[in-house]
Design a protein around this motif. Structure first.
Motif, PDB file in Angstrom:
ATOM      1  N   ASP A 185       0.771  -1.036  -0.024  1.00  0.00           N
ATOM      2  CA  ASP A 185      -0.161  -0.198  -0.373  1.00  0.00           C
ATOM      3  C   ASP A 185       0.578   1.828  -0.169  1.00  0.00           C
ATOM      4  O   ASP A 185       0.154   2.258  -0.420  1.00  0.00           O
ATOM      5  CB  ASP A 185      -0.820   0.031   1.513  1.00  0.00           C
ATOM      6  N   PHE A 186       1.698   0.757   0.641  1.00  0.00           N
ATOM      7  CA  PHE A 186       2.526   2.590   1.386  1.00  0.00           C
ATOM      8  C   PHE A 186       3.769   2.959  -0.753  1.00  0.00           C
ATOM      9  O   PHE A 186       3.456   4.356  -0.908  1.00  0.00           O
ATOM     10  CB  PHE A 186       3.765   1.996   1.422  1.00  0.00           C
ATOM     11  N   PHE A 187       3.694   1.631  -1.737  1.00  0.00           N
ATOM     12  CA  PHE A 187       4.078   1.964  -3.276  1.00  0.00           C
ATOM     13  C   PHE A 187       2.864   2.607  -3.854  1.00  0.00           C
ATOM     14  O   PHE A 187       2.855   2.904  -4.316  1.00  0.00           O
ATOM     15  CB  PHE A 187       4.587   0.932  -3.374  1.00  0.00           C
ATOM     16  N   ILE A 188       1.805   1.782  -3.852  1.00  0.00           N
ATOM     17  CA  ILE A 188       0.442   2.101  -4.074  1.00  0.00           C
ATOM     18  C   ILE A 188       0.670   3.306  -4.389  1.00  0.00           C
ATOM     19  O   ILE A 188       0.092   4.552  -4.906  1.00  0.00           O
ATOM     20  CB  ILE A 188      -0.549   0.953  -4.279  1.00  0.00           C
ATOM     21  N   LEU A 242      11.160   1.183  -8.232  1.00  0.00           N
ATOM     22  CA  LEU A 242      10.286   2.692  -7.891  1.00  0.00           C
ATOM     23  C   LEU A 242      10.319   3.432  -9.166  1.00  0.00           C
ATOM     24  O   LEU A 242       9.468   4.816  -8.751  1.00  0.00           O
ATOM     25  CB  LEU A 242      11.408   3.053  -6.631  1.00  0.00           C
ATOM     26  N   GLN A 243      11.330   3.051 -10.019  1.00  0.00           N
ATOM     27  CA  GLN A 243      10.617   4.154 -11.112  1.00  0.00           C
ATOM     28  C   GLN A 243       9.133   4.041 -11.117  1.00  0.00           C
ATOM     29  O   GLN A 243       8.364   5.234 -11.637  1.00  0.00           O
ATOM     30  CB  GLN A 243      11.176   3.105 -12.066  1.00  0.00           C
ATOM     31  N   ILE A 244       8.326   2.678 -11.077  1.00  0.00           N
ATOM     32  CA  ILE A 244       7.001   2.486 -11.300  1.00  0.00           C
ATOM     33  C   ILE A 244       6.521   3.502 -10.711  1.00  0.00           C
ATOM     34  O   ILE A 244       5.905   4.768 -11.088  1.00  0.00           O
ATOM     35  CB  ILE A 244       6.545   1.453 -11.186  1.00  0.00           C
ATOM     36  N   CYS A 245       6.779   3.480  -9.537  1.00  0.00           N
ATOM     37  CA  CYS A 245       6.246   4.378  -8.023  1.00  0.00           C
ATOM     38  C   CYS A 245       6.723   6.383  -8.484  1.00  0.00           C
ATOM     39  O   CYS A 245       6.223   7.016  -7.563  1.00  0.00           O
ATOM     40  CB  CYS A 245       6.984   4.405  -6.867  1.00  0.00           C
ATOM     41  N   GLY A 246       6.813   6.811  -9.784  1.00  0.00           N
ATOM     42  CA  GLY A 246       7.417   7.736 -10.013  1.00  0.00           C
ATOM     43  C   GLY A 246       8.790   8.444  -9.152  1.00  0.00           C
ATOM     44  O   GLY A 246       8.800  10.263  -8.990  1.00  0.00           O
ATOM     45  N   ASN A 247       9.454   7.664  -8.960  1.00  0.00           N
ATOM     46  CA  ASN A 247      10.499   8.646  -7.390  1.00  0.00           C
ATOM     47  C   ASN A 247      11.608   7.276  -7.449  1.00  0.00           C
ATOM     48  O   ASN A 247      11.937   6.819  -6.529  1.00  0.00           O
ATOM     49  CB  ASN A 247       9.872   7.939  -5.830  1.00  0.00           C
ATOM     50  N   PRO A 248      12.762   7.653  -8.622  1.00  0.00           N
ATOM     51  CA  PRO A 248      13.588   6.600  -8.798  1.00  0.00           C
ATOM     52  C   PRO A 248      14.891   6.953  -7.725  1.00  0.00           C
ATOM     53  O   PRO A 248      15.509   5.772  -6.938  1.00  0.00           O
ATOM     54  CB  PRO A 248      14.057   6.666 -10.252  1.00  0.00           C
ATOM     55  N   LYS A 254      -1.098  -0.998 -10.188  1.00  0.00           N
ATOM     56  CA  LYS A 254      -1.478  -1.902  -8.683  1.00  0.00           C
ATOM     57  C   LYS A 254      -0.812  -3.376  -8.883  1.00  0.00           C
ATOM     58  O   LYS A 254       0.080  -3.760  -8.082  1.00  0.00           O
ATOM     59  CB  LYS A 254      -2.509  -1.608  -8.820  1.00  0.00           C
ATOM     60  N   THR A 255      -0.640  -3.663 -10.205  1.00  0.00           N
ATOM     61  CA  THR A 255      -0.603  -4.449 -10.580  1.00  0.00           C
ATOM     62  C   THR A 255       1.204  -5.169 -10.673  1.00  0.00           C
ATOM     63  O   THR A 255       1.301  -5.942 -10.093  1.00  0.00           O
ATOM     64  CB  THR A 255      -1.465  -5.230 -11.405  1.00  0.00           C
ATOM     65  N   GLY A 256       0.933  -4.260 -10.844  1.00  0.00           N
ATOM     66  CA  GLY A 256       3.068  -4.470 -11.344  1.00  0.00           C
ATOM     67  C   GLY A 256       3.354  -4.058  -9.868  1.00  0.00           C
ATOM     68  O   GLY A 256       4.080  -4.777  -9.545  1.00  0.00           O
ATOM     69  N   ILE A 257       2.754  -3.071  -9.553  1.00  0.00           N
ATOM     70  CA  ILE A 257       3.325  -2.888  -7.841  1.00  0.00           C
ATOM     71  C   ILE A 257       4.041  -4.623  -7.183  1.00  0.00           C
ATOM     72  O   ILE A 257       4.391  -4.829  -6.303  1.00  0.00           O
ATOM     73  CB  ILE A 257       3.039  -2.005  -6.907  1.00  0.00           C
ATOM     74  N   LYS A 258       1.977  -4.671  -6.843  1.00  0.00           N
ATOM     75  CA  LYS A 258       2.261  -5.927  -6.045  1.00  0.00           C
ATOM     76  C   LYS A 258       3.158  -7.355  -6.722  1.00  0.00           C
ATOM     77  O   LYS A 258       3.847  -8.381  -6.050  1.00  0.00           O
ATOM     78  CB  LYS A 258       0.500  -6.252  -6.243  1.00  0.00           C
ATOM     79  N   LYS A 259       2.895  -7.872  -7.762  1.00  0.00           N
ATOM     80  CA  LYS A 259       4.146  -8.508  -8.370  1.00  0.00           C
ATOM     81  C   LYS A 259       5.754  -8.496  -8.216  1.00  0.00           C
ATOM     82  O   LYS A 259       5.952  -9.059  -7.341  1.00  0.00           O
ATOM     83  CB  LYS A 259       3.918  -8.127  -9.962  1.00  0.00           C
ATOM     84  N   LEU A 260       5.953  -6.829  -8.281  1.00  0.00           N
ATOM     85  CA  LEU A 260       7.095  -6.883  -7.870  1.00  0.00           C
ATOM     86  C   LEU A 260       8.219  -6.820  -6.923  1.00  0.00           C
ATOM     87  O   LEU A 260       8.861  -7.201  -6.117  1.00  0.00           O
ATOM     88  CB  LEU A 260       7.521  -5.426  -8.387  1.00  0.00           C
TER      89      LEU A 260
END
Length: 230
Positions: free
Chosen positions: A30-33, A207-213, A130-136
């Motif tokens: 949830d933090f990364f989402i 972190l790249q997907i989260c927009g904060n690399p 969201k799906t990508g973050i959960k998988k990673l």
């Protein structure tokens, strides 16, 4: 292999610029989402398109309203004019198209359709992210578990090398068995490094997907890391 690729010969020496690392603990999904919903570049583009689409709908709706124009004049220097000429005047103009066939309705429906398309695209992008973050995030956990198992295997391999070395020095083991034991130890060490490398790549992708690399550097230099180098 690296020396041959770079054509530097056997005299060339290489060392990594930074160590591989793995985190002891990491925030939940949830933090990364939440981070992605706030900072992901793709979602920001969708938000911009939403605003443009909503503006387009408002613009087409405004065609159903009258156009009002106001005008006014004020004479600041009433010289050589008739005293009956007023010092100021105000005018109001109104233009209202009562009937334009079905053109306005078609334009409004088209604008609403575009807004709906943008909304659906935005919802799909959010779900994909969201799906990508959960998988990673799950992959990070799996890599941590793999490293924990390899730590146990590494301890066994080191014990096995020590026993073979002792047996060899006492004449109870062959050099081939000692070499095999050392190769097994090297194999486990490489697998550990590979697991840490995969962890780092997965974290960077997350972190790249989260927009904060840039947060990768903060994790790398934090106090919750386990580091290792070649």
């Amino acid at each position: 292999a690296l020396q041959n690729t770079m054509a530097v010969g056997d005299s060339g020496e290489f060392s990594p610029a930074s160590k591989l690392f793995i985190l002891k603990t990491i925030e939940d999904e949830d933090f990364f989402i939440r981070m992605a919903l706030e900072n992901n570049p793709q979602l920001k583009q969708v938000d911009s398109k939403r605003e443009l689409a909503a503006t387009g709908v408002k613009l087409e709706k405004s065609n159903y309203l009258p156009t009002v124009a106001l005008s006014g004049t004020y004479d600041m220097a009433n010289k050589d004019l008739s005293p009956y000429v007023p010092d100021w005047m105000v005018g109001v103009g109104l233009n209202w198209s009562i009937f334009e066939g079905n053109a306005r309705n078609r334009k409004l429906q088209s604008a609403r359709f575009k807004a709906e398309q943008v909304e659906q695209a935005g919802l799909k992008a959010e779900e994909d992210i969201k799906t990508g973050i959960k998988k990673l995030h799950q992959q990070l956990g799996m890599q941590v578990e793999q490293l924990e198992e390899l730590d146990k295997t590494l301890e066994f391999a080191r014990t096995y090398v020590d026993s073979r070395d002792k047996a060899f020095r006492e004449g109870l083991s062959t050099s081939t068995e000692l070499v095999d034991a050392n190769l097994l130890l090297a194999k486990v060490k490489i697998e550990r490094l590979q697991a840490m490398f995969n962890y780092d790549v997965t974290l960077a992708t997350l972190l790249q997907i989260c927009g904060n690399p840039d947060l990768f550097i903060a994790y790398q230099s934090g106090n919750q890391v386990i580091t290792e180098s070649f």
